[in-house]
Design a protein around this motif. Structure first.
Motif, PDB file in Angstrom:
ATOM      1  N   MET A  60      44.552 -20.847  95.905  1.00 41.70           N
ATOM      2  CA  MET A  60      44.602 -21.807  97.018  1.00 41.70           C
ATOM      3  C   MET A  60      43.482 -21.493  98.011  1.00 41.70           C
ATOM      4  O   MET A  60      43.275 -20.346  98.393  1.00 41.70           O
ATOM      5  N   SER A  61      42.758 -22.520  98.431  1.00 39.94           N
ATOM      6  CA  SER A  61      41.632 -22.349  99.347  1.00 39.94           C
ATOM      7  C   SER A  61      42.087 -22.460 100.799  1.00 39.94           C
ATOM      8  O   SER A  61      43.128 -23.048 101.102  1.00 39.94           O
ATOM      9  N   VAL A  62      41.271 -21.902 101.706  1.00 42.98           N
ATOM     10  CA  VAL A  62      41.615 -21.911 103.123  1.00 42.98           C
ATOM     11  C   VAL A  62      41.673 -23.327 103.691  1.00 42.98           C
ATOM     12  O   VAL A  62      42.347 -23.570 104.702  1.00 42.98           O
ATOM     13  N   ASP A  63      40.995 -24.283 103.072  1.00 45.86           N
ATOM     14  CA  ASP A  63      40.997 -25.658 103.586  1.00 45.86           C
ATOM     15  C   ASP A  63      42.126 -26.520 103.008  1.00 45.86           C
ATOM     16  O   ASP A  63      42.126 -27.741 103.167  1.00 45.86           O
ATOM     17  N   THR A  64      43.104 -25.893 102.350  1.00 47.64           N
ATOM     18  CA  THR A  64      44.257 -26.615 101.816  1.00 47.64           C
ATOM     19  C   THR A  64      45.075 -27.230 102.948  1.00 47.64           C
ATOM     20  O   THR A  64      45.323 -26.586 103.969  1.00 47.64           O
ATOM     21  N   ARG A  65      45.506 -28.466 102.765  1.00 51.13           N
ATOM     22  CA  ARG A  65      46.298 -29.172 103.781  1.00 51.13           C
ATOM     23  C   ARG A  65      47.789 -29.067 103.479  1.00 51.13           C
ATOM     24  O   ARG A  65      48.198 -29.135 102.314  1.00 51.13           O
ATOM     25  N   HIS A  66      48.576 -28.917 104.523  1.00 53.79           N
ATOM     26  CA  HIS A  66      50.030 -28.919 104.388  1.00 53.79           C
ATOM     27  C   HIS A  66      50.485 -30.302 103.916  1.00 53.79           C
ATOM     28  O   HIS A  66      49.906 -31.317 104.311  1.00 53.79           O
ATOM     29  N   PRO A  67      51.529 -30.394 103.067  1.00 59.28           N
ATOM     30  CA  PRO A  67      51.996 -31.719 102.605  1.00 59.28           C
ATOM     31  C   PRO A  67      52.349 -32.660 103.750  1.00 59.28           C
ATOM     32  O   PRO A  67      52.091 -33.870 103.662  1.00 59.28           O
ATOM     33  N   GLU A  68      52.924 -32.149 104.834  1.00 60.75           N
ATOM     34  CA  GLU A  68      53.270 -33.008 105.968  1.00 60.75           C
ATOM     35  C   GLU A  68      52.014 -33.493 106.691  1.00 60.75           C
ATOM     36  O   GLU A  68      52.017 -34.566 107.292  1.00 60.75           O
ATOM     37  N   TYR A  69      50.949 -32.706 106.634  1.00 61.85           N
ATOM     38  CA  TYR A  69      49.669 -33.124 107.208  1.00 61.85           C
ATOM     39  C   TYR A  69      49.159 -34.354 106.474  1.00 61.85           C
ATOM     40  O   TYR A  69      48.760 -35.350 107.090  1.00 61.85           O
ATOM     41  N   ALA A  70      49.180 -34.277 105.142  1.00 62.93           N
ATOM     42  CA  ALA A  70      48.701 -35.401 104.330  1.00 62.93           C
ATOM     43  C   ALA A  70      49.530 -36.653 104.583  1.00 62.93           C
ATOM     44  O   ALA A  70      49.011 -37.775 104.524  1.00 62.93           O
ATOM     45  N   ASP A  71      50.809 -36.477 104.885  1.00 62.16           N
ATOM     46  CA  ASP A  71      51.687 -37.618 105.119  1.00 62.16           C
ATOM     47  C   ASP A  71      51.370 -38.315 106.441  1.00 62.16           C
ATOM     48  O   ASP A  71      51.437 -39.546 106.532  1.00 62.16           O
ATOM     49  N   ARG A  72      51.002 -37.549 107.475  1.00 64.17           N
ATOM     50  CA  ARG A  72      50.771 -38.108 108.807  1.00 64.17           C
ATOM     51  C   ARG A  72      49.305 -38.435 109.088  1.00 64.17           C
ATOM     52  O   ARG A  72      49.003 -39.205 110.013  1.00 64.17           O
ATOM     53  N   ALA A  73      48.386 -37.878 108.319  1.00 63.27           N
ATOM     54  CA  ALA A  73      46.950 -38.074 108.593  1.00 63.27           C
ATOM     55  C   ALA A  73      46.539 -39.542 108.671  1.00 63.27           C
ATOM     56  O   ALA A  73      45.748 -39.916 109.558  1.00 63.27           O
ATOM     57  N   PRO A  74      47.030 -40.437 107.789  1.00 65.07           N
ATOM     58  CA  PRO A  74      46.649 -41.853 107.919  1.00 65.07           C
ATOM     59  C   PRO A  74      47.076 -42.466 109.255  1.00 65.07           C
ATOM     60  O   PRO A  74      46.363 -43.312 109.802  1.00 65.07           O
ATOM     61  N   GLU A  75      48.227 -42.052 109.778  1.00 67.37           N
ATOM     62  CA  GLU A  75      48.679 -42.567 111.069  1.00 67.37           C
ATOM     63  C   GLU A  75      47.772 -42.075 112.189  1.00 67.37           C
ATOM     64  O   GLU A  75      47.453 -42.826 113.113  1.00 67.37           O
ATOM     65  N   TRP A  76      47.356 -40.809 112.117  1.00 68.06           N
ATOM     66  CA  TRP A  76      46.439 -40.276 113.141  1.00 68.06           C
ATOM     67  C   TRP A  76      45.116 -41.026 113.117  1.00 68.06           C
ATOM     68  O   TRP A  76      44.568 -41.348 114.173  1.00 68.06           O
TER      69      TRP A  76
END
Length: 459
Positions: free
Chosen positions: A1-17
């Motif tokens: 796993m790389s340091v730039d891996t995104r949390h699953p909840e991040y991926a879920d909310r990123a489009p809204e942001w």
């Protein structure tokens, strides 16, 4: 796993942001996203260029309503109509004028927290050590998009610190990350350039070389200090604005087409030109069947029957945007509403201005308490009280006089009177009741010529 891996909840909310950021920036940002927010009409794709030119004109004619950014600014003004009351140990008073590394004052930083909570529903603060021991620690703020990974146990955070780096007169993108974690009960920091670790692992300490047993990092949401991201409070306003944008595109396209009538020639030859100054002559003739054909010329165009319906739909979406913003003001308990019903209603609705103001203050308070610990001060001496009176509550002279009279007659305490004078914007919001009394006592001494040493009492 790389340091730039995104949390699953991040991926879920990123489009809204992103939706909130784009609509807040306005028409240019929204239109640059093309079909993300404004789909191309299917008929355009049949054109030789795939509909590029027609879609370009369709998008240019559309107007995006600039309502998100003004709504955010207006609500910041409401929440910070009066400054929050902030108490800190004397060793931390330098933060009033310089709370961040770039010199932002504490109250301005507080407004930034509230702004981000309204816009994305998330903001984080790191209490960071200064580069030299003689300086105060400072507060470093991180947007919702910058906190890319975390643990529910609050012992692991990854921050994306990527940005532009100047090299001479030019700028280039630089990928940087910071990892905050607890290792065997001790706070550690790792830095990465790209995905490669940079330098040694750091172990920040408090004054007296005391190890930190907690990560001095606070995650703030619109309701509380939960680490899980929630829906942005003003997402309804953004979506209503985008709905208006799409409706407006169709509305203006119909207006455009209804004004573009087409000349039709019946039983005659098409003229070489049309318009003012051009004379069109039509001659009668005989068709192939030997029958006489009467020539005719007329303009035809669309009826525009859907224009009024689109206008009504746009007005409806404007009302939806207003309603979405107004919901944030709905913090009052409904009449005859039980405690359980109230609990369920609040669990089902978005944040209110009250909850956002409270969460913003709680997050700032917790971050400042981390700085107090780093300086060897008592963290419980840090208190941040937000302004929760969002409407103009200035006391008139009669009400203020009545309040003082009640205190003089023993009906209320001095502290109660002073709190009401603060809410009424007569007493200073920056001084406690004790500090105000001390100021009164000092002024009494200064105004007494004997106490001030200007007159000998024995004379």
């Amino acid at each position: 796993m790389s340091v730039d891996t995104r949390h699953p909840e991040y991926a879920d909310r990123a489009p809204e942001w992103k939706e909130m950021r784009d609509t807040s920036r306005g028409a240019r940002a929204v239109k640059e996203e093309g079909e993300t927010y404004l789909p191309m009409p299917s008929g355009y794709r049949a054109q030789g260029d795939g509909g590029t030119r027609m879609y370009g004109a369709y998008r240019i004619r559309a107007q995006f309503p600039e309502i998100v950014a003004p709504t955010v600014r207006g609500m910041i003004g409401v929440i910070h109509r009066t400054e929050a009351q902030i108490e800190m140990p004397d060793a931390m008073l330098g933060l009033w004028e310089r709370a961040t590394a770039d010199g932002l004052a504490l109250e301005a930083f507080h407004r930034r927290i509230t702004s981000e909570l309204l816009l994305t529903g998330r903001y984080s603060i790191l209490a960071d050590a200064a580069s030299t021991g003689s300086e105060l620690p400072f507060l470093a703020g991180y947007s919702a998009e910058a906190l890319i990974n975390w643990s529910a146990d609050r012992d692991f955070y990854v921050l994306d610190e990527s940005g532009l780096k100047r090299e001479g007169f030019e700028w280039r993108d630089q990928k940087r990350f910071r990892v905050l974690q607890l290792v065997e009960g001790r706070y550690e920091v790792e830095r990465y350039e790209g995905t490669e670790k940079e330098g040694d692992t750091l172990q920040p300490v408090a004054q007296g070389n005391k190890a930190l047993d907690a990560i001095p990092f606070v995650v703030i949401g619109p309701l509380d200090l939960s680490v899980s991201p929630t829906e942005p409070p003003l997402i309804g306003v953004a979506r209503a604005a985008l709905a208006q944008y799409r409706l407006d595109a169709d509305y203006r396209h119909q207006l455009y087409m209804s004004g573009q009538e087409t000349l039709v020639i019946i039983n005659g030859d098409a003229p070489e030109a049309i318009g003012a100054g051009v004379v069109i002559t039509l001659h009668s003739g005989t068709g192939e069947d030997g029958k006489e054909r009467t020539p005719d010329a007329k303009y035809v165009g669309p009826q525009g029957t859907g224009i009024e319906a689109h206008r009504t739909a746009i007005q409806d979406e404007r009302e939806n945007a207003v309603s979405a913003g107004a919901r944030l003001f709905d913090s009052a308990k409904k009449a005859a509403e039980s405690g359980e019903a109230l609990k369920l209603r609040y669990a089902a609705q978005t944040a209110t201005l009250t909850s956002i103001a409270q969460a913003s203050a709680q997050g700032l308070e917790k971050a400042l308490r981390f700085i107090a610990i780093m300086l060897g001060q008592d963290p419980m001496k840090v208190v941040v009280k937000p302004n929760l009176d969002f409407l103009d509550s200035t006391l008139d002279p009669q009400a203020a006089t009545a309040l003082v009279t009640m205190w003089q007659n023993g009906a209320i305490s001095y502290a109660t009177m002073y709190e009401n004078l603060q809410r009424g914007e007569i007493a200073s919001a920056e001084r406690t009741a004790e500090e105000e009394q001390a100021q009164i006592d000092k002024e009494d001494v200064d105004s007494d010529p004997v106490e001030a040493g200007l007159l000998d009492r024995s004379a």
